[in-house]
Design an enzyme around this catalytic site. Sequence first.
Site, PDB file in Angstrom:
ATOM      1  CB  ILE A  15       1.126  -4.593 -12.968  1.00 35.55           C
ATOM      2  CG1 ILE A  15       0.580  -5.091 -11.624  1.00 35.55           C
ATOM      3  CG2 ILE A  15       0.413  -5.298 -14.111  1.00 35.55           C
ATOM      4  CD1 ILE A  15      -0.834  -4.634 -11.302  1.00 35.55           C
ATOM      5  CG  PHE A  83       0.775  -0.191 -15.739  1.00 39.99           C
ATOM      6  CD1 PHE A  83      -0.021  -1.244 -15.343  1.00 39.99           C
ATOM      7  CD2 PHE A  83       1.486  -0.318 -16.923  1.00 39.99           C
ATOM      8  CE1 PHE A  83      -0.120  -2.402 -16.096  1.00 39.99           C
ATOM      9  CE2 PHE A  83       1.407  -1.473 -17.684  1.00 39.99           C
ATOM     10  CZ  PHE A  83       0.594  -2.509 -17.272  1.00 39.99           C
ATOM     11  CB  SER A 127      -8.977  -2.097  -9.424  1.00 38.98           C
ATOM     12  OG  SER A 127      -9.101  -2.813  -8.224  1.00 38.98           O
ATOM     13  CE1 TYR A 152      -5.739   2.424  -6.772  1.00 43.30           C
ATOM     14  CE2 TYR A 152      -7.286   0.791  -5.943  1.00 43.30           C
ATOM     15  CZ  TYR A 152      -6.299   1.160  -6.826  1.00 43.30           C
ATOM     16  OH  TYR A 152      -5.882   0.272  -7.785  1.00 43.30           O
ATOM     17  CE  LYS A 156      -6.645   2.257 -10.339  1.00 40.00           C
ATOM     18  NZ  LYS A 156      -5.674   2.529 -11.375  1.00 40.00           N
ATOM     19  CG  ASN A 182      -6.952  -9.784  -4.934  1.00 45.39           C
ATOM     20  OD1 ASN A 182      -8.077  -9.652  -5.396  1.00 45.39           O
ATOM     21  ND2 ASN A 182      -6.636  -9.364  -3.723  1.00 45.39           N
ATOM     22  NE  ARG A 234     -10.428  -9.654  -1.362  1.00 43.84           N
ATOM     23  CZ  ARG A 234     -11.402  -9.763  -0.463  1.00 43.84           C
ATOM     24  NH1 ARG A 234     -12.252 -10.783  -0.501  1.00 43.84           N
ATOM     25  NH2 ARG A 234     -11.553  -8.843   0.479  1.00 43.84           N
ATOM     26  CG  ASP A 301     -10.602  -6.833   3.906  1.00 47.67           C
ATOM     27  OD1 ASP A 301     -10.149  -6.183   2.944  1.00 47.67           O
ATOM     28  OD2 ASP A 301      -9.872  -7.343   4.783  1.00 47.67           O
TER      29      ASP A 301
HETATM   30  P1  NAD Z   1       3.110   0.189  -8.590  1.00 50.23           P
HETATM   31  O1  NAD Z   1       3.027   1.269  -7.579  1.00 50.23           O
HETATM   32  O2  NAD Z   1       4.113  -0.874  -8.427  1.00 50.23           O
HETATM   33  O3  NAD Z   1       3.315   0.836 -10.048  1.00 50.23           O
HETATM   34  C1  NAD Z   1       2.830   2.123 -10.386  1.00 50.23           C
HETATM   35  C2  NAD Z   1       3.997   2.893 -10.976  1.00 50.23           C
HETATM   36  O4  NAD Z   1       3.535   4.179 -11.377  1.00 50.23           O
HETATM   37  C3  NAD Z   1       5.129   3.113  -9.968  1.00 50.23           C
HETATM   38  O5  NAD Z   1       6.337   2.726 -10.554  1.00 50.23           O
HETATM   39  C4  NAD Z   1       5.092   4.626  -9.700  1.00 50.23           C
HETATM   40  O6  NAD Z   1       6.387   5.139  -9.464  1.00 50.23           O
HETATM   41  C5  NAD Z   1       4.483   5.141 -10.981  1.00 50.23           C
HETATM   42  N1  NAD Z   1       3.747   6.410 -10.865  1.00 50.23           N
HETATM   43  C6  NAD Z   1       2.775   6.734  -9.975  1.00 50.23           C
HETATM   44  N2  NAD Z   1       2.347   7.977 -10.222  1.00 50.23           N
HETATM   45  C7  NAD Z   1       3.044   8.439 -11.284  1.00 50.23           C
HETATM   46  C8  NAD Z   1       3.044   9.666 -12.020  1.00 50.23           C
HETATM   47  N3  NAD Z   1       2.244  10.672 -11.711  1.00 50.23           N
HETATM   48  N4  NAD Z   1       3.897   9.786 -13.056  1.00 50.23           N
HETATM   49  C9  NAD Z   1       4.738   8.782 -13.395  1.00 50.23           C
HETATM   50  N5  NAD Z   1       4.783   7.609 -12.746  1.00 50.23           N
HETATM   51  C10 NAD Z   1       3.936   7.447 -11.698  1.00 50.23           C
HETATM   52  O7  NAD Z   1       1.643  -0.429  -8.723  1.00 50.23           O
HETATM   53  P2  NAD Z   1       1.160  -1.716  -9.507  1.00 50.23           P
HETATM   54  O8  NAD Z   1       0.735  -2.730  -8.511  1.00 50.23           O
HETATM   55  O9  NAD Z   1       2.120  -2.058 -10.556  1.00 50.23           O
HETATM   56  O10 NAD Z   1      -0.168  -1.126 -10.158  1.00 50.23           O
HETATM   57  C11 NAD Z   1      -0.190  -0.621 -11.482  1.00 50.23           C
HETATM   58  C12 NAD Z   1      -1.586  -0.125 -11.788  1.00 50.23           C
HETATM   59  O11 NAD Z   1      -2.503  -1.197 -11.639  1.00 50.23           O
HETATM   60  C13 NAD Z   1      -2.086   0.983 -10.889  1.00 50.23           C
HETATM   61  O12 NAD Z   1      -2.858   1.869 -11.666  1.00 50.23           O
HETATM   62  C14 NAD Z   1      -2.966   0.265  -9.899  1.00 50.23           C
HETATM   63  O13 NAD Z   1      -3.971   1.102  -9.377  1.00 50.23           O
HETATM   64  C15 NAD Z   1      -3.556  -0.802 -10.774  1.00 50.23           C
HETATM   65  N6  NAD Z   1      -4.011  -1.987 -10.031  1.00 50.23           N
HETATM   66  C16 NAD Z   1      -3.145  -2.626  -9.192  1.00 50.23           C
HETATM   67  C17 NAD Z   1      -3.576  -3.730  -8.474  1.00 50.23           C
HETATM   68  C18 NAD Z   1      -2.662  -4.408  -7.473  1.00 50.23           C
HETATM   69  O14 NAD Z   1      -3.156  -5.102  -6.589  1.00 50.23           O
HETATM   70  N7  NAD Z   1      -1.349  -4.299  -7.600  1.00 50.23           N
HETATM   71  C19 NAD Z   1      -4.881  -4.208  -8.638  1.00 50.23           C
HETATM   72  C20 NAD Z   1      -5.737  -3.542  -9.522  1.00 50.23           C
HETATM   73  C21 NAD Z   1      -5.279  -2.425 -10.216  1.00 50.23           C
HETATM   74  C1  WQD Z   2      -6.459 -10.104   0.282  1.00 46.85           C
HETATM   75  C2  WQD Z   2      -7.109 -10.885   1.416  1.00 46.85           C
HETATM   76  C3  WQD Z   2      -7.549  -9.583   3.398  1.00 46.85           C
HETATM   77  C4  WQD Z   2      -3.376  -8.789   4.370  1.00 46.85           C
HETATM   78  C5  WQD Z   2      -6.551  -4.910  -2.667  1.00 46.85           C
HETATM   79  C6  WQD Z   2      -7.243  -3.642  -3.064  1.00 46.85           C
HETATM   80  C7  WQD Z   2      -7.827  -3.788  -4.432  1.00 46.85           C
HETATM   81  C8  WQD Z   2      -6.761  -4.254  -5.434  1.00 46.85           C
HETATM   82  C9  WQD Z   2      -6.056  -5.465  -4.955  1.00 46.85           C
HETATM   83  C10 WQD Z   2      -5.806  -2.320  -6.448  1.00 46.85           C
HETATM   84  C11 WQD Z   2      -8.214 -10.091   2.133  1.00 46.85           C
HETATM   85  C12 WQD Z   2      -6.521 -10.658   3.660  1.00 46.85           C
HETATM   86  C13 WQD Z   2      -4.537  -9.227   3.764  1.00 46.85           C
HETATM   87  C14 WQD Z   2      -2.997  -9.360   5.605  1.00 46.85           C
HETATM   88  C15 WQD Z   2      -4.955 -10.743   5.545  1.00 46.85           C
HETATM   89  N1  WQD Z   2      -5.753  -3.251  -5.622  1.00 46.85           N
HETATM   90  N2  WQD Z   2      -5.314 -10.181   4.341  1.00 46.85           N
HETATM   91  N3  WQD Z   2      -3.809 -10.316   6.145  1.00 46.85           N
HETATM   92  O1  WQD Z   2      -7.984  -6.170  -0.203  1.00 46.85           O
HETATM   93  O2  WQD Z   2      -8.512  -8.050  -1.825  1.00 46.85           O
HETATM   94  O3  WQD Z   2      -7.510  -5.956  -2.648  1.00 46.85           O
HETATM   95  O4  WQD Z   2      -5.543  -5.239  -3.645  1.00 46.85           O
HETATM   96  O5  WQD Z   2      -6.694  -2.027  -7.189  1.00 46.85           O
HETATM   97  O6  WQD Z   2      -8.326  -2.554  -4.790  1.00 46.85           O
HETATM   98  O7  WQD Z   2      -8.265  -3.379  -2.128  1.00 46.85           O
HETATM   99  O8  WQD Z   2      -6.122  -7.488  -1.341  1.00 46.85           O
HETATM  100  O9  WQD Z   2      -4.001  -8.502  -0.622  1.00 46.85           O
HETATM  101  O10 WQD Z   2      -4.975  -6.604   0.749  1.00 46.85           O
HETATM  102  O11 WQD Z   2      -6.089  -8.825   0.772  1.00 46.85           O
HETATM  103  O12 WQD Z   2      -5.649 -11.614   6.072  1.00 46.85           O
HETATM  104  O13 WQD Z   2      -1.987  -8.987   6.200  1.00 46.85           O
HETATM  105  O14 WQD Z   2      -6.124 -11.131   2.410  1.00 46.85           O
HETATM  106  O15 WQD Z   2      -8.430  -9.468   4.475  1.00 46.85           O
HETATM  107  O16 WQD Z   2      -9.206 -11.014   2.475  1.00 46.85           O
HETATM  108  P1  WQD Z   2      -7.635  -6.928  -1.396  1.00 46.85           P
HETATM  109  P2  WQD Z   2      -5.201  -7.806  -0.092  1.00 46.85           P
END
Ligand code: NAD
Ligand code: WQD
Length: 341
Positions: A15, A83, A127, A152, A156, A182, A234, A301
Amino acid sequence: MKKECVLVSGGAGYIGSHTAVALVEAGFDVVIADNLSNSDMNAVEGVRRITGRDIPFVNVDCCDTEAFARLFEQYDFGSVIHFAAFKAVGESVAEPMKYYRNNLLSFMNVIELMRRYGRRNIVFSSSATVYGEADTLPVTEQTPRKPATSPYGNTKQMCEDILRDACKAYDNLQGIALRYFNPIGAHPSALIGELPRGVPQNLVPFITQTAAGIRECLSIFGDDYPTPDGSCLRDYIDVTDLAKAHVVAIKRMVEGGCKESYEIFNIGTGNGVSVFELVRGFERVNNLKLNYRVTPRRAGDVPAVWADTSLANTELGWRAERTLDETLASAWAWEKHIRNI
Ligand code: NAD
Ligand code: WQD
């Protein structure tokens, strides 16, 4: 007016890299900080190629207070988007201390260094996981958070609370927590996207890897949920739309538009989409067949969660624009790009 510079911690990640692009496109200067624990320099190079700018990158662990402080001394950013965190729910259950240490310490360092160096604006990556299994849908920012079901998710919730308290106590700090639903998809250039290490835990990367032949078969985790087709619902938000939400959040703070020193916004589409709908949509848009089978439910889930996005619509003037079809096409284009298909 002086150009605002934004520190993007975790900016080499999924992101963060898309947000760095959106910030530059909106006219901000950007510094990327990342320890590459879950990413690599290709993402930074991708951001540089897309923007045509030699964006500074600093390899630093946000938990290393003194190394991180040097970055604050070196660059004159007024805003931070934080992030940097670990994000694998299952791993956090197995290794809670790894998650508490990294996610909490890095965030507390950011806030303390912002105070020390007089930096004002912070956006925190929260999240939808903070809502847990909500009693009413869609969830608004007022929907009560449920006790976290993973370390985790707990990090948050705790970081949201830390930010709330810090913004209340320190006059010079204002914060926005964006609760992402998501995030899926990739930049239309296919130069940056999601790159999970090992077996993907999330649905869309598993789908694209199955389509690419890296995984044999997608497991659909349960078709006996109390939803229209029995699979979970979702709110899948395009990562480039999500990136733009950060830009408007930063603008709101820079331009003095915040109503409170700490604000929370849901960032989703407002639509609940089932796993079956997503899989069929991916097949249709990309004109291919996926190998999948239904397996038992995955522990932890929730049956359904999607966002009420009216607050982000009205207050931030933001809404999701890309269609699910476009997003699913971009996810496959990115997978093909990295696999040379
Ligand atoms: P990502 O793992 O791709 O990006 C996180 C980045 O942070 C990585 O590049 C990692 O190397 C870096 N990082 C981790 N710990 C670090 C530290 N101590 N110092 C410096 N760099 C560090 O993850 P993402 O999907 O891009 O997520 C970004 C943020 O959004 C995270 O905080 C995650 O919890 C949050 N988030 C993600 C999702 C999702 O589904 N991807 C959903 C909700 C919230
Ligand atoms: C989506 C849907 C699964 C994989 C997670 C974290 C949440 C947030 C976003 C960071 C669900 C189904 C999945 C597979 C499947 N991240 N599924 N087969 O669980 O909604 O959220 O990512 O903050 O905190 O929990 O996302 O992509 O894992 O799942 O059927 O191989 O897909 O059951 O219904 P989720 P997901």
